[in-house]
Design a protein around this motif. Structure first.
Motif, PDB file in Angstrom:
ATOM      1  N   TYR A   1       0.860  -1.183   0.000  1.00  0.00           N
ATOM      2  CA  TYR A   1       0.000   0.000   0.000  1.00  0.00           C
ATOM      3  C   TYR A   1       0.890   1.225   0.000  1.00  0.00           C
ATOM      4  CZ  TYR A   1       1.298  -0.599   4.854  1.00  0.00           C
ATOM      5  OH  TYR A   1       2.021  -0.798   5.995  1.00  0.00           O
ATOM      6  N   ARG A   2       0.283   2.391  -0.193  1.00  0.00           N
ATOM      7  CA  ARG A   2       1.079   3.618  -0.208  1.00  0.00           C
ATOM      8  C   ARG A   2       0.950   4.366   1.114  1.00  0.00           C
ATOM      9  NH1 ARG A   2      -1.776   5.973  -5.289  1.00  0.00           N
ATOM     10  NH2 ARG A   2      -3.346   4.610  -4.352  1.00  0.00           N
ATOM     11  N   ILE A   3       2.013   5.015   1.500  1.00  0.00           N
ATOM     12  CA  ILE A   3       1.907   5.944   2.621  1.00  0.00           C
ATOM     13  C   ILE A   3       2.456   7.283   2.171  1.00  0.00           C
ATOM     14  CG2 ILE A   3       2.121   4.163   4.389  1.00  0.00           C
ATOM     15  CD1 ILE A   3       4.947   6.410   4.310  1.00  0.00           C
ATOM     16  N   ILE A   4       2.041   8.325   2.886  1.00  0.00           N
ATOM     17  CA  ILE A   4       2.594   9.653   2.611  1.00  0.00           C
ATOM     18  C   ILE A   4       3.429  10.016   3.825  1.00  0.00           C
ATOM     19  CG2 ILE A   4       2.063  12.026   2.033  1.00  0.00           C
ATOM     20  CD1 ILE A   4      -0.605  11.115   1.009  1.00  0.00           C
ATOM     21  N   ARG A   5       4.760  10.114   3.602  1.00  0.00           N
ATOM     22  CA  ARG A   5       5.661  10.417   4.714  1.00  0.00           C
ATOM     23  C   ARG A   5       5.387  11.801   5.234  1.00  0.00           C
ATOM     24  NH1 ARG A   5      11.519   8.284   3.279  1.00  0.00           N
ATOM     25  NH2 ARG A   5      11.738  10.320   2.302  1.00  0.00           N
ATOM     26  N   LYS A   6       5.962  12.053   6.420  1.00  0.00           N
ATOM     27  CA  LYS A   6       5.762  13.369   7.036  1.00  0.00           C
ATOM     28  C   LYS A   6       6.189  14.478   6.089  1.00  0.00           C
ATOM     29  CE  LYS A   6       5.140  15.315  11.276  1.00  0.00           C
ATOM     30  NZ  LYS A   6       6.021  15.909  12.273  1.00  0.00           N
ATOM     31  N   ASP A   7       7.251  14.213   5.286  1.00  0.00           N
ATOM     32  CA  ASP A   7       7.732  15.281   4.407  1.00  0.00           C
ATOM     33  C   ASP A   7       6.948  15.333   3.096  1.00  0.00           C
ATOM     34  OD1 ASP A   7      10.703  13.316   3.491  1.00  0.00           O
ATOM     35  OD2 ASP A   7       8.575  13.042   3.069  1.00  0.00           O
ATOM     36  N   GLY A   8       5.870  14.549   2.996  1.00  0.00           N
ATOM     37  CA  GLY A   8       5.010  14.636   1.830  1.00  0.00           C
ATOM     38  C   GLY A   8       5.314  13.637   0.733  1.00  0.00           C
ATOM     39  N   GLU A   9       6.452  12.930   0.865  1.00  0.00           N
ATOM     40  CA  GLU A   9       6.817  11.999  -0.200  1.00  0.00           C
ATOM     41  C   GLU A   9       5.945  10.744  -0.127  1.00  0.00           C
ATOM     42  OE1 GLU A   9      11.075  11.590  -0.489  1.00  0.00           O
ATOM     43  OE2 GLU A   9      10.814   9.656  -1.507  1.00  0.00           O
ATOM     44  N   ILE A  10       5.553  10.242  -1.278  1.00  0.00           N
ATOM     45  CA  ILE A  10       4.759   9.009  -1.303  1.00  0.00           C
ATOM     46  C   ILE A  10       5.698   7.820  -1.396  1.00  0.00           C
ATOM     47  CG2 ILE A  10       3.081   7.661  -2.608  1.00  0.00           C
ATOM     48  CD1 ILE A  10       1.739  10.151  -3.434  1.00  0.00           C
ATOM     49  N   ARG A  11       5.496   6.847  -0.511  1.00  0.00           N
ATOM     50  CA  ARG A  11       6.322   5.644  -0.539  1.00  0.00           C
ATOM     51  C   ARG A  11       5.405   4.430  -0.587  1.00  0.00           C
ATOM     52  NH1 ARG A  11      11.441   6.956  -1.516  1.00  0.00           N
ATOM     53  NH2 ARG A  11      12.267   5.183  -0.382  1.00  0.00           N
TER      54      ARG A  11
END
Lengths: 148, 594
Positions: free
Chosen positions: B304-314
């Motif tokens: 699944y995707r997450i959005i890191r605190k800095d906004g990057e999608i991983r």
């Protein structure tokens, strides 16, 4: 066949091929009446016309505009009236797919257009003199493709 | 430290503790008894001392009375009688005291009664004597008598008192005997128990020390393992989590937080908190999968995707399973890996593949169509030429005839080239169907195709029994056509071409051409007695468009063997060749047996 003449039809969009065809029969000593058609639509119109004299052997090119040879084949085989016509596929292609498809859909023999006029005469002579009733009963893919 | 060892240590320590407590109570008991005995003993001593003292006082008072009386008798001074008068109460009190002090001893009580008799007798004679002397004229003989009796009474008193004192001494000694025996064994016992306790303490100390050392070692190992695991997580780009099935609480490793782009342990680990990082489109997907964590024993991987605190999608992949730890508790542990690179790489590869596939399709189509559409005009050229030759050859000039012949041979070469190219494009494997085919009939078909040239050369083709295999039939047929065609084409002049086709089963290990492994193959050999070739060029002959002769010596396009190689490779097989100039050539085809 009790009549003297063998009725032959050719459907081919190529002018030169039509010429070769009629020339070949002209030179052959078999009594034939040859009619040619420029495309599938013309052919089917003729065949579906109640007044038309149906051919004994129909030579069908595959690559034709408006209605191609395969479509004509399917139509003819669906039509009970046209069941007695022996159909020879007459094409430049010798691809497996074409051979297979026409075989499955009821063509009697597959002829690859030769590059030599004499060979053409030989082939045509052989095809029109085959007793088709006996031929079709033993038809399988091996003797479907005309070999010289 | 293993759990069993730990449990044994605990039991051992409990036992030692109980024993120590028992020993201490025992010592306490003994000490208490000892102290009690000591107290008693000192009481006895005191008592005896008091008794003796009182008896001395008693006799002293008695003596005072005697002395007072004597003084008066001698001087007739009434002041000498004061001690005498006082002595009565004193004696009585003293007597009472002694009586109280010795109330425990029957012997002393009896002695006391005895004493009392003598005291009374003495006091009696004292008063008698006094009374006598207070008379005007008294008989000295009676006085002497009284005095003598009085003295003997006093002696009796004295003797009695001495008696009592020695009795008291005996009593004390007896009591001390008791005390002595206690005194004797008590210290011994105490020392013994002290020794035992010391030993126990030492054992405990040693055991606990050893356990501590082991514990420390275990803690060290665990610390190192923990560090290693943390490091592994950082290096490997994954985090781990734990779900306690009893408390329904999560535990996230430090790297689990770092993957999300936040400081380790910066929020309380829970599904809700984690979901705050998940991409809005994937939230439901993650929830559906996470539902399985409390209930299922295996959590299969899901991405699944997450959005890191800095906004990057991983892209993250999570998986887990339930394990049972040493104490019997069950806990669900899992990992979360950052698979972004992998996902992108896959996407990239997929895109490239699609690109390549479509390119390939285009090329194949192009190849096919080009060859096919080129055939058409060429056929016309050839047919018209043949018409020309048939009809008007004689009408042509000599040069015209030559030209026409040349045109014909060029056209023919071109046709063969196009046919071969067409053939080559058809050997593309994709979308071709493998089916069981009898190779013998494929061989027969091939021979039929070549009937004309076989007859022309009067060639003899011998074949042994060929197997039925799962192949692309028309390709194997083409393979035979090309190889036998070559053998016929490159036959020696004035020598009947003999072409032998044989088949056998072999194992790769045993064969000269194949790599070393245990795979099994059908080995088909097509050999002829033609002009052969120099073994030096064995690799060249399979290369597209590569020829060993020029077109004037032998016609050919250089495509035939390349097609054979492609066909054999489509079937996961191999093809090799051996040639001897002027003797012949042999082609070895290997098709796997599966």
């Amino acid at each position: 066949m009790t009549t003297e003449y063998i009725n032959i039809c050719l459907a081919d969009d190529d002018q030169d091929d039509r010429l070769f065809f009629t020339d070949a029969f002209d030179e052959l000593k078999i009594k034939t009446k040859v009619s040619t058609f420029n495309d599938g639509v013309e052919l089917m119109n003729y065949l579906n016309d109640a007044d038309s004299v149906l051919p004994n052997v129909l030579f069908l090119d595959l690559n034709m505009p408006k209605k191609n040879g395969l479509e004509c084949l399917l139509e003819i085989k669906k039509n009970e009236n046209l069941n007695d016509i022996a159909i020879a596929i007459y094409s430049t292609s010798s691809s497996e797919e074409h051979i297979e498809e026409t075989f499955i859909n009821g063509a009697n023999i597959y002829i690859k257009k030769p590059s030599d006029f004499e060979t053409l005469k030989k082939i045509l002579a052989e095809v029109v003199t085959i007793n088709w009733q006996y031929h079709t009963s033993g038809l399988n893919k091996d003797n479907f493709l005309m070999r010289m | 430290m293993k759990d069993v060892q730990l449990r044994n240590s605990t039991i051992f320590l409990k036992i030692i503790f109980v024993i120590s407590a028992a020993v201490i109570f025992f010592i306490a008991g003994i000490t208490f008894k000892h102290i009690t005995v000591l107290k008693k003993s000192s009481k006895w001593v005191e008592q005896s001392h008091n008794v003796n003292m009182e008896l001395e006082r008693l006799i002293s008072y008695l003596k005072d009375a005697e002395t007072g009386q004597r003084g008066y008798i001698l001087t007739n001074d009434k002041s000498f009688l004061t001690p005498y008068t006082e002595s009565k109460t004193l004696i009585r009190d003293s007597y009472k005291k002694v009586s109280a002090l010795t109330e425990n001893s029957r012997t002393q009580q009896a002695n006391l009664k005895n004493l009392l008799f003598y005291i009374n007798k003495r006091q009696n004679y004292l008063s008698k004597t006094l009374y006598l002397t207070q008379q005007e004229n008294y008989d000295k003989k009676i006085l002497n008598n009284y005095l003598i009796i009085g003295k003997s009474a006093m002696d009796s008193v004295r003797t009695k008192i001495e008696n009592m004192m020695s009795t008291q001494q005996n009593l004390l000694q007896n009591r001390q005997e008791d005390y002595k025996s206690t005194m004797n064994y008590t210290p011994l016992l105490i020392y013994l128990t002290l020794l035992v306790t010391l030993v126990l303490i030492t054992i405990s100390f040693i055991k606990m020390n050893r356990d501590l050392v082991k514990l420390r070692k275990t803690i060290n190992t665990l610390s190192v393992a923990n560090e290693a695991s943390n490091l592994a997580e950082v290096v490997g780009g994954f985090g781990s989590w734990q779900y306690n099935l009893e408390t329904n609480e999560y535990n996230f490793s430090d790297n689990e937080y770092r993957l999300l782009g936040v400081k380790p342990q910066s929020f309380k680990p829970s599904l809700e908190e984690f979901l705050k990082f998940v991409h809005p489109d994937d939230i439901q997907y993650v929830i559906d999968n996470a539902k399985n964590i409390p209930t299922n024993s295996i959590l299969p991987p899901f991405t699944y995707r997450i959005i890191r605190k800095d906004g990057e999608i991983r892209y993250f992949r999570t998986l887990g399973r339930v394990v049972t730890i040493a104490s019997g508790e069950r806990t669900h542990i899992g990992t979360t890996s950052d698979v972004t690179e992998e996902v992108y790489a896959n996407k990239f590869i997929e895109d490239r593949n699609r690109e390549l596939e479509s390119n390939n399709k285009e090329l194949t189509a192009f190849n096919y169509i080009a060859s096919h559409d080129l055939q058409e005009p060429l056929r016309k050229i050839e047919t018209f030429l043949s018409r020309l030759v048939t009809k008007d050859y004689s009408n042509l000039s000599k040069s015209g005839q030559q030209y026409v012949t040349s045109i014909q041979s060029s056209a023919q070469r071109m046709r063969i080239l196009i046919e071969d190219l067409l053939q080559f494009s058809r050997t593309n494997k994709t979308e071709k169907v493998f089916e069981d085919a009898d190779l013998n009939s494929l061989l027969e078909n091939a021979k039929q195709e070549l009937t004309q040239i076989i007859e022309e050369k009067q060639a003899i083709i011998e074949s042994s029994e060929l197997p039925t295999l799962k192949v692309i039939p028309f390709q194997i047929q083409q393979l035979f056509i090309n190889l036998i065609g070559n053998s016929l084409k490159y036959s020696k002049e004035n020598r009947t071409p003999i072409i032998k086709i044989t088949c056998s089963k072999i194992v790769a290990n045993d064969d000269e051409f194949l790599p070393n492994n245990n795979m099994k193959y059908h080995k088909i050999i097509v050999e002829d007695n033609g002009i052969g070739f120099d073994q030096e060029y064995v690799k060249k002959i399979f290369i597209l468009f590569s020829r060993l002769h020029n077109k004037n010596e032998y016609e050919g396009t250089g495509i035939g063997l390349a097609i054979c190689k492609k066909i054999v490779e489509n079937h996961q097989g191999f093809i090799f060749a051996k040639g001897v100039l002027n003797q012949g050539a042999a082609f070895f085809i290997y098709l796997p047996i599966d």
